[in-house]
Design a protein around this motif. Structure first.
Motif, PDB file in Angstrom:
ATOM      1  N   TYR A 288      85.206  74.876  86.848  1.00 42.17           N
ATOM      2  CA  TYR A 288      84.774  73.675  86.161  1.00 42.17           C
ATOM      3  C   TYR A 288      83.408  73.961  85.564  1.00 42.17           C
ATOM      4  O   TYR A 288      82.700  74.851  86.018  1.00 42.17           O
TER       5      TYR A 288
ATOM      6  N   GLN B 269      79.763  71.898  83.970  1.00 45.89           N
ATOM      7  CA  GLN B 269      79.019  70.648  83.824  1.00 45.89           C
ATOM      8  C   GLN B 269      77.809  70.918  82.944  1.00 45.89           C
ATOM      9  O   GLN B 269      76.851  71.570  83.385  1.00 45.89           O
TER      10      GLN B 269
ATOM     11  N   GLN C  72      75.905  65.712  82.249  1.00 43.61           N
ATOM     12  CA  GLN C  72      77.184  65.182  81.785  1.00 43.61           C
ATOM     13  C   GLN C  72      78.261  65.306  82.865  1.00 43.61           C
ATOM     14  O   GLN C  72      77.967  65.630  84.010  1.00 43.61           O
ATOM     15  N   LYS C  73      79.488  65.023  82.485  1.00 40.40           N
ATOM     16  CA  LYS C  73      80.556  64.985  83.470  1.00 40.40           C
ATOM     17  C   LYS C  73      81.001  66.398  83.859  1.00 40.40           C
ATOM     18  O   LYS C  73      80.702  67.375  83.180  1.00 40.40           O
ATOM     19  N   VAL C  74      81.707  66.463  84.943  1.00 39.43           N
ATOM     20  CA  VAL C  74      82.284  67.714  85.420  1.00 39.43           C
ATOM     21  C   VAL C  74      83.618  67.901  84.694  1.00 39.43           C
ATOM     22  O   VAL C  74      84.515  67.062  84.804  1.00 39.43           O
TER      23      VAL C  74
END
Lengths: 116, 114
Positions: free
Chosen positions: A35, A37, A41-43
């Motif tokens: 993932y 990030q 901000q969002k993952v």
């Protein structure tokens, strides 16, 4: 307690250079993930890996990205030619086989990539 | 594809207040799994809870509680008597049965002031 470990914790690179981020998942886990990030901000999901092949990938995971499990313990993310917008925290995660996609992901502490 | 919405971008409370973080999800799958993760200022992602779609029983763990309501597609998280150490970004996430990924909401930044 077993944990996911990631190296390096921080890497600074020049635009256009190749980068390899390394992860050692928890030893009895079978599913592996990357993932990212971007700061604040969002993952965002990049890719999942099972049985030595990619099982899912997002639209972010283009031809510049690749993953590999070279030796049965490490799980790597390669960015072939880094761009400024690749600057982010990259998280590796792993999951045990607990029924069908039921288990939580265990995350490493992340590798911060800064592209100059 | 699944979707998770955390409408609250930032919440600020004073210590000892109760606070609820909202999570609304969308999925076409009948079997799915919901999660909450905490990201403290140090940056790591800490697992808090997993909930299966077929188990709507609410859960309490110390000062934390979770309210899962399929009728409204919500999985809200309440911290009772908040403490400064609860300050973090909290992410709600969803996995569908047949998809081998987990999708996160945008996160809610909680600040607990002394």
């Amino acid at each position: 307690e077993p944990e996911v470990t990631q190296t390096p914790s921080h890497q600074v690179t020049q635009m256009g250079q190749e980068v390899i981020l390394r992860c050692v998942p928890i030893s009895n886990h079978l599913y592996f993930y990357w993932y990212r990030q971007i700061l604040g901000q969002k993952v965002e999901f990049l890719v999942s890996f099972y049985n030595n092949e990619i099982s899912e990938k997002s639209e972010i995971f283009d031809d510049q990205f690749s993953v590999e499990r070279p030796d049965g313990s490490n799980f790597t993310l390669k960015i072939r030619s880094t761009k400024l917008e690749d600057s982010a925290m990259y998280f590796c995660a792993s999951r045990a086989l607990v029924g069908m996609n039921t288990g939580e992901l265990f995350f490493g502490e992340g590798s911060r990539l800064t592209v100059l | 594809a699944q979707k998770v919405t955390q409408a609250q971008t930032e919440i600020s409370v004073v210590e000892k207040e109760d606070v609820t973080l909202d999570c609304v999800y969308e999925t076409r799958d009948t079997t799915y799994y919901l999660f909450w993760y905490k990201q403290p200022p140090s940056g790591e992602l800490v697992f808090l809870i997993r909930r299966n779609s077929f188990d709507e029983q609410n859960e309490i763990s110390g000062r934390y509680s979770w309210n899962f309501q399929k009728s409204t597609s919500s999985f809200n998280f309440t911290i009772t008597a908040s403490q400064v150490v609860d300050s973090a970004v909290y992410f709600c996430a969803l996995s569908e049965r047949w998809d081998n990924d987990m999708r996160f909401g945008a996160g809610t930044r909680l600040t607990v002031k002394p």
